[in-house]
Design a protein around this motif. Sequence first.
Motif, PDB file in Angstrom:
ATOM      1  N   ILE A  55     -14.390 -13.379 -27.943  1.00 35.33           N
ATOM      2  CA  ILE A  55     -15.569 -14.249 -28.063  1.00 35.33           C
ATOM      3  C   ILE A  55     -16.624 -13.649 -28.985  1.00 35.33           C
ATOM      4  O   ILE A  55     -17.532 -14.322 -29.431  1.00 35.33           O
ATOM      5  CB  ILE A  55     -16.209 -14.594 -26.696  1.00 35.33           C
ATOM      6  N   SER A  56     -16.492 -12.361 -29.244  1.00 35.19           N
ATOM      7  CA  SER A  56     -17.340 -11.767 -30.272  1.00 35.19           C
ATOM      8  C   SER A  56     -16.631 -10.506 -30.732  1.00 35.19           C
ATOM      9  O   SER A  56     -15.695 -10.045 -30.090  1.00 35.19           O
ATOM     10  CB  SER A  56     -18.732 -11.451 -29.733  1.00 35.19           C
ATOM     11  N   VAL A  57     -17.055  -9.972 -31.865  1.00 36.85           N
ATOM     12  CA  VAL A  57     -16.328  -8.819 -32.394  1.00 36.85           C
ATOM     13  C   VAL A  57     -17.074  -7.506 -32.162  1.00 36.85           C
ATOM     14  O   VAL A  57     -16.689  -6.482 -32.695  1.00 36.85           O
ATOM     15  CB  VAL A  57     -16.025  -8.982 -33.904  1.00 36.85           C
ATOM     16  N   ASP A  58     -18.147  -7.542 -31.353  1.00 37.45           N
ATOM     17  CA  ASP A  58     -18.836  -6.286 -31.056  1.00 37.45           C
ATOM     18  C   ASP A  58     -17.909  -5.376 -30.271  1.00 37.45           C
ATOM     19  O   ASP A  58     -16.980  -5.834 -29.617  1.00 37.45           O
ATOM     20  CB  ASP A  58     -20.075  -6.491 -30.180  1.00 37.45           C
ATOM     21  N   PHE A  78     -11.506 -13.581 -37.275  1.00 37.56           N
ATOM     22  CA  PHE A  78     -12.564 -12.647 -36.870  1.00 37.56           C
ATOM     23  C   PHE A  78     -12.462 -11.363 -37.671  1.00 37.56           C
ATOM     24  O   PHE A  78     -11.426 -10.714 -37.670  1.00 37.56           O
ATOM     25  CB  PHE A  78     -12.441 -12.313 -35.370  1.00 37.56           C
ATOM     26  N   LEU A  79     -13.540 -11.024 -38.324  1.00 36.35           N
ATOM     27  CA  LEU A  79     -13.597  -9.765 -39.071  1.00 36.35           C
ATOM     28  C   LEU A  79     -14.680  -8.888 -38.465  1.00 36.35           C
ATOM     29  O   LEU A  79     -15.729  -9.394 -38.057  1.00 36.35           O
ATOM     30  CB  LEU A  79     -13.940 -10.016 -40.549  1.00 36.35           C
ATOM     31  N   THR A  80     -14.437  -7.607 -38.419  1.00 34.45           N
ATOM     32  CA  THR A  80     -15.486  -6.674 -38.030  1.00 34.45           C
ATOM     33  C   THR A  80     -16.644  -6.841 -39.031  1.00 34.45           C
ATOM     34  O   THR A  80     -16.390  -6.989 -40.228  1.00 34.45           O
ATOM     35  CB  THR A  80     -14.930  -5.232 -38.056  1.00 34.45           C
ATOM     36  N   TRP A 156      -3.035 -15.509 -38.482  1.00 39.35           N
ATOM     37  CA  TRP A 156      -4.239 -16.206 -38.954  1.00 39.35           C
ATOM     38  C   TRP A 156      -5.112 -15.287 -39.815  1.00 39.35           C
ATOM     39  O   TRP A 156      -5.654 -15.696 -40.835  1.00 39.35           O
ATOM     40  CB  TRP A 156      -5.064 -16.700 -37.759  1.00 39.35           C
ATOM     41  N   ALA A 157      -5.240 -14.052 -39.374  1.00 38.25           N
ATOM     42  CA  ALA A 157      -6.097 -13.101 -40.094  1.00 38.25           C
ATOM     43  C   ALA A 157      -5.599 -12.910 -41.522  1.00 38.25           C
ATOM     44  O   ALA A 157      -6.382 -12.933 -42.483  1.00 38.25           O
ATOM     45  CB  ALA A 157      -6.116 -11.760 -39.347  1.00 38.25           C
ATOM     46  N   MET A 158      -4.287 -12.750 -41.674  1.00 33.59           N
ATOM     47  CA  MET A 158      -3.725 -12.512 -43.001  1.00 33.59           C
ATOM     48  C   MET A 158      -3.729 -13.798 -43.839  1.00 33.59           C
ATOM     49  O   MET A 158      -3.958 -13.768 -45.045  1.00 33.59           O
ATOM     50  CB  MET A 158      -2.297 -11.958 -42.868  1.00 33.59           C
ATOM     51  N   VAL A 159      -3.493 -14.921 -43.167  1.00 33.90           N
ATOM     52  CA  VAL A 159      -3.503 -16.201 -43.882  1.00 33.90           C
ATOM     53  C   VAL A 159      -4.916 -16.523 -44.383  1.00 33.90           C
ATOM     54  O   VAL A 159      -5.106 -17.062 -45.481  1.00 33.90           O
ATOM     55  CB  VAL A 159      -2.933 -17.322 -42.981  1.00 33.90           C
ATOM     56  N   SER A 231     -10.114  -4.525 -45.126  1.00 30.77           N
ATOM     57  CA  SER A 231     -10.517  -3.442 -44.219  1.00 30.77           C
ATOM     58  C   SER A 231     -11.100  -4.000 -42.924  1.00 30.77           C
ATOM     59  O   SER A 231     -10.714  -3.602 -41.819  1.00 30.77           O
ATOM     60  CB  SER A 231     -11.535  -2.548 -44.933  1.00 30.77           C
ATOM     61  N   ARG A 232     -12.014  -4.944 -43.059  1.00 28.84           N
ATOM     62  CA  ARG A 232     -12.699  -5.480 -41.872  1.00 28.84           C
ATOM     63  C   ARG A 232     -11.746  -6.278 -40.986  1.00 28.84           C
ATOM     64  O   ARG A 232     -11.846  -6.260 -39.755  1.00 28.84           O
ATOM     65  CB  ARG A 232     -13.880  -6.341 -42.319  1.00 28.84           C
ATOM     66  N   THR A 233     -10.812  -7.006 -41.615  1.00 35.00           N
ATOM     67  CA  THR A 233      -9.812  -7.764 -40.850  1.00 35.00           C
ATOM     68  C   THR A 233      -8.959  -6.813 -40.026  1.00 35.00           C
ATOM     69  O   THR A 233      -8.728  -7.026 -38.834  1.00 35.00           O
ATOM     70  CB  THR A 233      -8.889  -8.536 -41.815  1.00 35.00           C
ATOM     71  N   CYS A 234      -8.502  -5.750 -40.686  1.00 37.04           N
ATOM     72  CA  CYS A 234      -7.586  -4.820 -40.014  1.00 37.04           C
ATOM     73  C   CYS A 234      -8.298  -4.049 -38.913  1.00 37.04           C
ATOM     74  O   CYS A 234      -7.699  -3.747 -37.880  1.00 37.04           O
ATOM     75  CB  CYS A 234      -6.961  -3.874 -41.026  1.00 37.04           C
ATOM     76  N   GLN A 235      -9.574  -3.746 -39.121  1.00 39.66           N
ATOM     77  CA  GLN A 235     -10.307  -3.049 -38.059  1.00 39.66           C
ATOM     78  C   GLN A 235     -10.316  -3.867 -36.777  1.00 39.66           C
ATOM     79  O   GLN A 235     -10.116  -3.337 -35.682  1.00 39.66           O
ATOM     80  CB  GLN A 235     -11.742  -2.776 -38.495  1.00 39.66           C
ATOM     81  N   PHE A 236     -10.531  -5.154 -36.908  1.00 41.65           N
ATOM     82  CA  PHE A 236     -10.558  -5.965 -35.685  1.00 41.65           C
ATOM     83  C   PHE A 236      -9.152  -6.125 -35.089  1.00 41.65           C
ATOM     84  O   PHE A 236      -8.973  -6.088 -33.871  1.00 41.65           O
ATOM     85  CB  PHE A 236     -11.198  -7.336 -35.927  1.00 41.65           C
TER      86      PHE A 236
END
Length: 471
Positions: A55-58, A78-80, A156-159, A231-236
């Motif tokens: 629900i959030s990326v914190d 969702f990205l960091t 979804w993140a990669m797409v 980077s941000r995608t993979c972090q999450f």
Amino acid sequence: MSIDYNEAIPNNVDLADDRRLLRALERWQPAYLQWWDNLGPVETSDFEVYLRTAISVDAKGWAHYGHVRMPEYRWGVFLTPPEKGRKIAFGQHKGEPVWTDVPGEYRTELRRLVVTQGDTEPASVEQQRRLGKTCPSLYDLRNLFQVNVEEGRHLWAMVYLLHAHFGRDGREEANEMLERHAGDPDKPRILEAFNESTDDWLSFFMFTYFQDRDGKFQLAALAESGFDPLSRTCQFMLTEEAHHMFVGESGIMRVVKRTCELMREHDTDNVRAYGGIDLATIQKFINFHYSICLDLFGSERSTNAANYYSMGLKGRYQETKIDDDHVLADAHVLTPRIEGNHIGTEESAALTAMNLKLREDYAKDSQRGLNRFNKAIAEYGFGTRLTLPDPAFNRNIGVFRDINATPEDKIIGDDEWQARRYEWLPSPDDRAFVQSLMVPVTEPGKMAGWIAPPKRGIHGKPLDFVYVLFY
Ligand SMILES: [Fe+2]
Ligand SMILES: [Fe+2]
């Protein structure tokens, strides 16, 4: 930063402000749902599963738990959040500001990295799609589905990256993600370990222990990327991956414990007659999964890997914690080499040995769980120890491809390999035996006889909580 779940595609990347991108993803969404329907978990669309949703990326409290039907899971993007003033940490561009758009000269390489990672995500869902039929408990069934929906979200993140940053060929690659299928003879998944079938739960726990750990290391290396959205995608994604590896490690641990209980109770190593999986068979499954996962890291020496590093696209595991110049122009390392009948080493440019470095970090991380399994076996009073086979064992990629070796790294001939391989790898009989134990257990709180119960339930719920409702 919280996420609006009323949007068609929940996200924290301001999709609503980019109509073109939103429309493109909305066009891809029905194809994705169709794929889930056709190749996701079989006959589960009416189940209500106690799932967590981001629900959030914190760092704190990003998850929400509740019963949902899987086709209604809120897959999203969702990205960091970006790190202010982030600089590229390695390679030729070290010290320059990170890229928020794809640098034209590295477009092909970046797209290949995104596609290769993305392809593994739906592949694992396809590989695991029949496991729900034979779950050892409701708790395990829920964990399987949690892993499945999150792998869907990783796709979804990669797409999203492909659509947002790679134009028309990115959109075509996104479509092809749904056209290749695990084990399809005509259109297989890109990497071989993602075409193997995962038809029993021992394989599933091995998969989430070994294959998902490969995922962790690939994502960690991509999280170092100078291309900031990647980077941000993979972090999450890494925060989700941690749960997959928990499922694997705790799953294997529970099998080991049950086996040890049966060994103690019946005073024998051969617990098959009592419905347990003997440690020798568990070792063979470890040998198989670990060796095929080492192939996922690629050749020990690789010009592509050197380029990815120098270009600033893919770093090393925990790049910024490594104490060197992060350029490695003159650095050398030892890489393995076949010397007649034994395995020696040679000096190679460190830049070309990036795959080997990541693989070695993976090996160390893999060993840690084995140490815990072995401690448990010792606590039951048994002397058997589970081990990782040598990297030369059962390999199809890199310097060991052309030789046969025992798990202890002794090079052997073809005839000996053919005669002895099932001493080390699961034989058809071993697989059939494990398969024979796979009978569904769906009464809340009950466990199949070959696995010990987990220490605790999910999210503070009791073990006999109804994690999955069947309708
Ligand atoms: Fe994943
Ligand atoms: Fe995963």
